[in-house]
Motif scaffolding. Structure first.
Motif, PDB file in Angstrom:
ATOM      1  N   GLU A  31       4.177  15.037  -4.346  1.00 47.70           N
ATOM      2  CA  GLU A  31       4.842  13.775  -4.655  1.00 47.70           C
ATOM      3  C   GLU A  31       5.712  13.335  -3.482  1.00 47.70           C
ATOM      4  OE1 GLU A  31       8.766  15.526  -5.291  1.00 47.70           O
ATOM      5  OE2 GLU A  31       8.299  13.457  -5.755  1.00 47.70           O
ATOM      6  N   ALA A  32       6.135  12.068  -3.523  1.00 43.73           N
ATOM      7  CA  ALA A  32       6.757  11.448  -2.351  1.00 43.73           C
ATOM      8  C   ALA A  32       8.004  12.185  -1.878  1.00 43.73           C
ATOM      9  CB  ALA A  32       7.079   9.992  -2.656  1.00 43.73           C
ATOM     10  N   ASN A  33       8.834  12.664  -2.808  1.00 36.97           N
ATOM     11  CA  ASN A  33      10.053  13.360  -2.379  1.00 36.97           C
ATOM     12  C   ASN A  33       9.726  14.645  -1.634  1.00 36.97           C
ATOM     13  OD1 ASN A  33      13.031  13.765  -2.410  1.00 36.97           O
ATOM     14  ND2 ASN A  33      12.476  15.548  -3.648  1.00 36.97           N
ATOM     15  N   GLU A  53      12.530   6.621  -0.293  1.00 38.98           N
ATOM     16  CA  GLU A  53      12.614   5.316  -0.946  1.00 38.98           C
ATOM     17  C   GLU A  53      11.433   5.106  -1.887  1.00 38.98           C
ATOM     18  OE1 GLU A  53      13.359   2.206   1.978  1.00 38.98           O
ATOM     19  OE2 GLU A  53      15.497   2.516   1.549  1.00 38.98           O
ATOM     20  N   LYS A  54      10.259   5.554  -1.460  1.00 38.83           N
ATOM     21  CA  LYS A  54       9.078   5.460  -2.321  1.00 38.83           C
ATOM     22  C   LYS A  54       9.280   6.288  -3.587  1.00 38.83           C
ATOM     23  CE  LYS A  54       4.095   6.435  -2.401  1.00 38.83           C
ATOM     24  NZ  LYS A  54       2.943   6.948  -1.615  1.00 38.83           N
ATOM     25  N   ALA A  55       9.830   7.490  -3.425  1.00 37.81           N
ATOM     26  CA  ALA A  55      10.067   8.365  -4.574  1.00 37.81           C
ATOM     27  C   ALA A  55      11.023   7.719  -5.566  1.00 37.81           C
ATOM     28  CB  ALA A  55      10.611   9.715  -4.098  1.00 37.81           C
ATOM     29  N   LYS A  57      11.515   4.460  -5.982  1.00 34.94           N
ATOM     30  CA  LYS A  57      10.847   3.341  -6.649  1.00 34.94           C
ATOM     31  C   LYS A  57       9.992   3.853  -7.804  1.00 34.94           C
ATOM     32  CE  LYS A  57      10.736   0.135  -2.726  1.00 34.94           C
ATOM     33  NZ  LYS A  57       9.880  -0.575  -1.741  1.00 34.94           N
ATOM     34  N   GLN A  58       9.380   5.023  -7.595  1.00 36.72           N
ATOM     35  CA  GLN A  58       8.567   5.621  -8.643  1.00 36.72           C
ATOM     36  C   GLN A  58       9.425   6.179  -9.774  1.00 36.72           C
ATOM     37  OE1 GLN A  58       6.420   8.519  -6.327  1.00 36.72           O
ATOM     38  NE2 GLN A  58       4.815   7.061  -5.714  1.00 36.72           N
ATOM     39  N   ASP A  59      10.579   6.742  -9.410  1.00 36.14           N
ATOM     40  CA  ASP A  59      11.453   7.365 -10.408  1.00 36.14           C
ATOM     41  C   ASP A  59      12.906   7.246  -9.956  1.00 36.14           C
ATOM     42  OD1 ASP A  59      12.714   8.827 -12.340  1.00 36.14           O
ATOM     43  OD2 ASP A  59      11.901  10.770 -11.742  1.00 36.14           O
ATOM     44  N   ASN A  62      15.392  10.296 -10.000  1.00 39.00           N
ATOM     45  CA  ASN A  62      15.139  11.493  -9.194  1.00 39.00           C
ATOM     46  C   ASN A  62      16.377  11.805  -8.345  1.00 39.00           C
ATOM     47  OD1 ASN A  62      14.286  13.418  -7.267  1.00 39.00           O
ATOM     48  ND2 ASN A  62      12.183  12.661  -7.351  1.00 39.00           N
TER      49      ASN A  62
END
Length: 264
Positions: A31-33, A53-55, A57-59, A62
């Motif tokens: 996953e992104a993180n 930042e993507k992570a 946006k997804q959650d 987090n």
């Protein structure tokens, strides 16, 4: 005699996958993180920041991605506050307040997991932790998580508070060592405005001729970026008792926090 099953063709496997008819043991992509933290470990902070930042946006909940974004925000921007064109009071662009906002949100969600990682960090947050804004923020966090003896320690060391009145210049209120409350006027002179004394985990303040009231020491929130972000600050908030006849500093709250008085 049973008929043997023929081996599935590549095309039939793809069809079954699309239809969800099989559950093949496929390796799950990181996953992104996790991807961001790998890039962070290699020193590619720009790539890591984008992945954090993507992570988020997804959650947005987090907490580890928030901690990590505070790290890369610090590493990518440290030193920029010394440039002539840096607008310190543009909070939504000031890396110091952006990093503190991420740390505040992370601690709010899971202080037990995140706070030790913040305290142990000697790399990503190093430049932030050297600043006075962070030290005041950390003091507010100590009150938030109710660290042992912190209220007494804060009240014995923190004396200069701000009162923010909408549309007007802030007022500086000092809880002096001699137990007088001093108000700083616009010409920078001071005048006595009351008396105070310690009371439990807070203080009791008698403002002018008003009856004495208890004030609680709390970790409050200072919102910015149109209310989309916040950071924690220390606040003294009046408790129950007769309300002042006129709106002024004795209506509270009083605050000490990361925000510089020059920006208020």
């Amino acid at each position: 005699m049973p008929t043997s099953l023929s081996k599935p063709t590549r095309g039939s496997l793809l069809l079954m996958l699309c239809l969800g008819l099989t559950q093949p043991a496929l390796a799950k992509a990181p996953e992104a993180n996790a991807q961001g933290f790998a890039a962070y470990g290699k020193g590619d902070y720009k790539k890591a920041h984008a992945l954090f930042e993507k992570a988020l946006k997804q959650d947005p909940s987090n907490v580890y991605a928030r901690l990590n974004r505070a790290r890369t925000t610090t590493l990518l921007n440290q030193g920029k506050e010394d440039a002539d064109d840096f607008d310190y009071c543009a909070f939504e662009r000031n890396w110091i307040y952006l990093a503190l906002a991420d740390l505040s949100k992370a601690v709010e969600h899971d202080a037990k997991a995140i706070l030790p990682k913040i305290d142990e960090d000697t790399q990503g947050l190093k430049a932030l932790k050297a600043r006075d804004e962070y030290k005041k923020w950390r003091q507010a966090i100590s009150v938030l998580v109710e660290e042992k003896g912190i209220r007494e320690k804060v009240l014995s060391t923190a004396s200069d508070w701000w009162f923010l009145r909408p549309g007007q210049l802030p007022k500086s209120i000092t809880l002096a060592a001699d137990k007088r409350v001093m108000e700083t006027l616009q010409d920078m002179t001071e005048q006595p405005a009351g008396q105070w004394r310690p009371l439990g985990g807070g203080v009791e303040i008698k403002a002018g001729k008003e009856p004495a009231r208890p004030w609680k020491l709390l970790a409050g929130k200072y919102a910015f970026d149109q209310g989309n972000r916040f950071f924690f600050e220390l606040q003294l908030v009046p408790g129950e008792g007769p309300q002042p006849a006129e709106y002024g500093w004795s209506t509270g709250p009083l605050s000490i926090g990361p925000l510089s008085g020059d920006c208020l």
